[in-house]
Design a protein around this motif. Structure first.
Motif, short mmCIF file in Angstrom:
data_model
loop_
_atom_site.label_atom_id
_atom_site.label_comp_id
_atom_site.label_asym_id
_atom_site.label_seq_id
_atom_site.Cartn_x
_atom_site.Cartn_y
_atom_site.Cartn_z
N LYS A 40 0.83 -1.20 0.00
CA LYS A 40 0.00 0.00 0.00
C LYS A 40 0.87 1.25 0.00
O LYS A 40 0.59 2.21 -0.71
CB LYS A 40 -0.92 -0.01 1.21
CG LYS A 40 -1.90 1.13 1.21
CD LYS A 40 -2.91 0.99 2.32
CE LYS A 40 -3.93 2.10 2.22
NZ LYS A 40 -4.99 1.94 3.19
N LYS A 41 1.94 1.24 0.78
CA LYS A 41 2.83 2.40 0.86
C LYS A 41 3.45 2.70 -0.51
O LYS A 41 3.44 3.83 -0.98
CB LYS A 41 3.91 2.15 1.90
CG LYS A 41 4.87 3.30 2.10
CD LYS A 41 5.88 2.96 3.19
CE LYS A 41 6.73 4.14 3.52
NZ LYS A 41 7.96 4.23 2.79
N TYR A 43 2.38 1.70 -3.49
CA TYR A 43 1.33 2.08 -4.45
C TYR A 43 0.94 3.54 -4.28
O TYR A 43 0.85 4.28 -5.27
CB TYR A 43 0.10 1.18 -4.25
CG TYR A 43 -1.04 1.53 -5.16
CD1 TYR A 43 -1.04 1.11 -6.48
CD2 TYR A 43 -2.10 2.30 -4.71
CE1 TYR A 43 -2.08 1.44 -7.33
CE2 TYR A 43 -3.14 2.64 -5.55
CZ TYR A 43 -3.12 2.20 -6.85
OH TYR A 43 -4.14 2.55 -7.70
N LEU A 44 0.75 4.00 -3.06
CA LEU A 44 0.37 5.39 -2.82
C LEU A 44 1.47 6.35 -3.23
O LEU A 44 1.20 7.43 -3.76
CB LEU A 44 -0.03 5.60 -1.36
CG LEU A 44 -1.36 4.95 -0.97
CD1 LEU A 44 -1.59 5.07 0.52
CD2 LEU A 44 -2.51 5.55 -1.74
N GLU A 45 2.72 5.97 -2.99
CA GLU A 45 3.84 6.82 -3.43
C GLU A 45 3.83 6.96 -4.95
O GLU A 45 4.03 8.05 -5.48
CB GLU A 45 5.18 6.22 -3.00
CG GLU A 45 5.48 6.36 -1.54
CD GLU A 45 6.74 5.58 -1.15
OE1 GLU A 45 7.39 4.96 -2.03
OE2 GLU A 45 7.05 5.58 0.05
N HIS A 48 0.85 9.04 -6.68
CA HIS A 48 0.90 10.47 -6.45
C HIS A 48 2.06 11.14 -7.20
O HIS A 48 2.28 12.34 -7.05
CB HIS A 48 0.98 10.78 -4.95
CG HIS A 48 -0.32 10.51 -4.26
ND1 HIS A 48 -0.53 9.36 -3.54
CD2 HIS A 48 -1.48 11.21 -4.22
CE1 HIS A 48 -1.76 9.38 -3.06
NE2 HIS A 48 -2.36 10.49 -3.46
N HIS A 126 -10.23 6.10 -1.49
CA HIS A 126 -9.09 7.01 -1.43
C HIS A 126 -8.54 7.20 -0.02
O HIS A 126 -8.05 8.26 0.32
CB HIS A 126 -9.48 8.38 -2.01
CG HIS A 126 -9.82 8.32 -3.46
ND1 HIS A 126 -8.88 8.20 -4.44
CD2 HIS A 126 -11.02 8.34 -4.08
CE1 HIS A 126 -9.48 8.13 -5.61
NE2 HIS A 126 -10.77 8.22 -5.42
N ASP A 128 -5.78 6.98 2.48
CA ASP A 128 -4.33 6.84 2.43
C ASP A 128 -3.78 6.04 3.60
O ASP A 128 -2.81 5.34 3.48
CB ASP A 128 -3.66 8.22 2.40
CG ASP A 128 -3.81 8.89 1.04
OD1 ASP A 128 -4.25 8.21 0.10
OD2 ASP A 128 -3.46 10.06 0.93
N GLU A 129 -4.38 6.16 4.74
CA GLU A 129 -3.87 5.47 5.92
C GLU A 129 -4.85 4.42 6.39
O GLU A 129 -6.03 4.58 6.33
CB GLU A 129 -3.60 6.47 7.04
CG GLU A 129 -2.54 7.47 6.71
CD GLU A 129 -1.18 6.86 6.40
OE1 GLU A 129 -0.83 5.84 7.00
OE2 GLU A 129 -0.49 7.40 5.54
#
Length: 129
Positions: A40-41, A43-45, A48, A126, A128-129
């Motif tokens: 997840k970390k 993917y989110l990086e 964005h 959406h 993020d955490e």
């Protein structure tokens, strides 16, 4: 990203894939994401970071016979849905006392749907955490 000017720099698709090992924008995206196994970390990086696809209208999503179905022109939505909505309002008005009541129920439904869709997208898709 160092500054706003970085947003206009075209993405070197081959080099971007070699460096970040995220998505190859020259290949269909759906199965890459499905089979990616990204944390997840990570993917989110990656999502964005702006990437500018210059290969056509949009990056390929499926890469097979479903691809044309993912490129809907704006006018297709009203052509398909306005008759459905009109018929539904016509049928609903038969069971209600007046067109004003039908219109109020329709507006209430649109408001509820808009809030529900926004809430689901914001709070479910959406996070993020």
């Amino acid at each position: 990203m160092k500054c706003e000017e970085d947003l206009s720099v075209p993405t070197d698709l081959v080099n971007d894939y070699k460096v970040h090992r995220f998505l190859d924008l020259n290949r269909p995206l759906f199965m890459q994401v499905w089979n990616g196994g990204f944390s997840k970390k990570f993917y989110l990086e990656q999502v964005h970071k702006p990437r500018h696809y210059k290969g056509g209208e949009s990056a390929p999503l499926f890469g097979n016979f479903l691809e044309p179905l993912s490129c809907t022109p704006w006018y297709a939505i009203p052509i398909i849905w306005l008759p459905c909505v009109g018929y539904g309002l016509w049928e609903a008005n038969k069971g209600l006392s007046s067109p004003v009541i039908t219109g109020l129920f329709w507006m209430f439904g649109v408001i509820i749907w808009t809030l529900l869709e926004y809430t689901l997208h914001r709070c479910l898709f959406h996070v993020d955490e």
